[in-house]
Design a protein around this motif. Structure first.
Motif, PDB file in Angstrom:
ATOM      1  N   PRO A   1     -10.988  -4.741  -5.882  1.00 19.28           N
ATOM      2  CA  PRO A   1     -10.376  -5.551  -4.656  1.00 19.28           C
ATOM      3  C   PRO A   1      -9.147  -4.808  -4.266  1.00 19.28           C
ATOM      4  O   PRO A   1      -8.425  -4.270  -5.227  1.00 19.28           O
ATOM      5  N   ALA A   2      -9.189  -4.701  -3.160  1.00 26.33           N
ATOM      6  CA  ALA A   2      -7.892  -3.821  -2.466  1.00 26.33           C
ATOM      7  C   ALA A   2      -6.590  -4.789  -2.962  1.00 26.33           C
ATOM      8  O   ALA A   2      -5.589  -4.132  -3.045  1.00 26.33           O
ATOM      9  N   GLN A   3      -6.761  -5.979  -3.130  1.00 24.63           N
ATOM     10  CA  GLN A   3      -5.469  -6.759  -3.207  1.00 24.63           C
ATOM     11  C   GLN A   3      -5.039  -6.412  -4.841  1.00 24.63           C
ATOM     12  O   GLN A   3      -3.918  -6.375  -4.724  1.00 24.63           O
ATOM     13  N   ASP A   4      -5.899  -6.264  -5.699  1.00 23.11           N
ATOM     14  CA  ASP A   4      -5.652  -5.935  -7.039  1.00 23.11           C
ATOM     15  C   ASP A   4      -4.945  -4.550  -7.104  1.00 23.11           C
ATOM     16  O   ASP A   4      -3.949  -4.257  -7.823  1.00 23.11           O
TER      17      ASP A   4
ATOM     18  N   ASN B   1     -10.374  -3.255   6.999  1.00 18.59           N
ATOM     19  CA  ASN B   1     -11.865  -3.458   6.516  1.00 18.59           C
ATOM     20  C   ASN B   1     -11.846  -3.746   4.971  1.00 18.59           C
ATOM     21  O   ASN B   1     -12.921  -3.443   4.527  1.00 18.59           O
ATOM     22  N   GLU B   2     -10.766  -4.202   4.442  1.00 20.12           N
ATOM     23  CA  GLU B   2     -10.641  -4.356   2.974  1.00 20.12           C
ATOM     24  C   GLU B   2     -11.088  -2.988   2.098  1.00 20.12           C
ATOM     25  O   GLU B   2     -11.614  -3.025   1.280  1.00 20.12           O
ATOM     26  N   LEU B   3     -10.701  -1.962   2.685  1.00 21.46           N
ATOM     27  CA  LEU B   3     -11.244  -0.644   2.325  1.00 21.46           C
ATOM     28  C   LEU B   3     -10.394  -0.052   1.094  1.00 21.46           C
ATOM     29  O   LEU B   3     -10.702   0.764   0.180  1.00 21.46           O
TER      30      LEU B   3
ATOM     31  N   LEU C   1      -2.200  -2.469   2.755  1.00 17.49           N
ATOM     32  CA  LEU C   1      -3.896  -2.475   2.414  1.00 17.49           C
ATOM     33  C   LEU C   1      -4.355  -1.846   3.905  1.00 17.49           C
ATOM     34  O   LEU C   1      -3.875  -1.881   5.088  1.00 17.49           O
TER      35      LEU C   1
ATOM     36  N   LYS D   1     -14.417  -0.035  -2.770  1.00 20.32           N
ATOM     37  CA  LYS D   1     -14.681  -1.368  -2.746  1.00 20.32           C
ATOM     38  C   LYS D   1     -15.101  -1.462  -3.989  1.00 20.32           C
ATOM     39  O   LYS D   1     -15.666  -2.581  -4.394  1.00 20.32           O
TER      40      LYS D   1
END
Length: 294
Positions: free
Chosen positions: A225-228, A252-254, A249, A222
């Motif tokens: 950002p995971a999207q980046d 949990n936005e991990l 992805l 974290k």
């Protein structure tokens, strides 16, 4: 060193197949200069650890450690348990000196369990070389990560089937599980697959198609950002020839998970090397990934 509770549990589960587990454990810490060092270690047969390297151009203080085996590969009924504990702020790159042969087996299987604890602000890159699966090989691989909120782990696993005597036989089964937990024990991400040579070489669309060499690459963090990460690694894959890959992805936005298929080990390794370098640039701005000699 006390035998890890997790390894003890796994030994009990597998007691009907083998009573002998081979253990190794490393604890990493940071000294007053900010350099990561091995605070304590235990290595039973067949494990051997080289002394840590600190390479110019890596993040300041990062330790590189090679895990070696003196057994000549993985054999039937092998039970291998490796524990890696990266305490707060330590930076560790762990790899192997060469690919690992998984030999043919008559009735049983081999099990390898790797437990990784990643402390606050710590970075662990666990990137062993490829598994080479001989005819009738049966291998189970389990990687369990306990990840602190500000910790980062980079994982890689790859495999290729090989029939050295041209017998026409393939490996029996490879089952791999990667589980990432919070320090409180919550499951944050779980990845599992099982495959055999028949499936691999049937060229089934949607599984491996015409590309029988498989690699997996996971970044759990974290810190960025995971999207980046997803967008950066998708751009990286577009520039690599002779492979088919996809980036997803993690829950949990991990972070992200990458699958890469190739028709040969060389383009697969090139792709994973590119992914690792781009990941390092995203995680540690201004820090290049330095190739390890093998």
């Amino acid at each position: 060193m006390k035998i890890d509770a997790r390894a003890t549990q796994l030994r009990e589960i597998a007691a009907d197949e083998s009573d002998t587990w081979h253990h190794a454990a490393l604890v990493f810490a940071v000294d007053t200069r900010g350099r990561t060092y091995i605070k304590s270690q235990f290595g039973g047969y067949p494990f051997h650890f080289c002394r840590p390297f600190h390479l110019a151009g890596d993040p300041d203080g990062m330790a590189t450690v090679y895990v070696q085996s003196c057994s000549g590969g993985v054999f039937e009924q092998d039970r291998l348990a490796l524990r890696i504990d990266a305490t707060a702020r330590s930076h560790v790159h762990m790899t192997t000196a060469a690919s690992t042969i998984v030999h043919g087996m008559h009735a049983g299987r081999a099990i390898q369990c790797v437990d990784i604890d990643v402390g606050e602000g710590a970075l662990v890159e666990y990137m062993p070389n490829m598994l080479i699966l001989f005819p009738q090989a049966r291998m189970e691989s389990n990687v369990t990560v306990r990840l602190a909120a500000s910790g980062t782990v980079v994982l890689c696993d790859t495999f290729i089937a090989h029939d050295p005597s041209a017998s026409g036989c393939g490996f029996d089964t490879l089952t791999c599980t990667t589980a990432i937990h919070s320090t409180a024990g919550k499951v944050l991400a779980l990845d599992r697959y099982s495959i055999n040579a028949d499936t691999l070489y049937e060229c089934i669309p949607g599984i491996t198609g015409m590309l029988p060499v498989v690699g997996n690459f996971i970044v759990a963090t974290k810190v960025v950002p995971a999207q980046d990460l997803l967008e950066e690694l998708r751009r990286a894959l577009l520039g690599i020839s002779a492979i088919y890959g996809g980036v997803s992805l993690l829950p949990n936005e991990l972070g992200i998970a990458v699958r890469v298929l190739a028709d040969d080990a060389i383009p697969l390794n090139n792709a994973l090397d590119t992914l690792w370098r781009r990941t390092r640039e995203c995680l540690l701005v201004g820090s290049a990934a330095i190739s390890r000699r093998k």
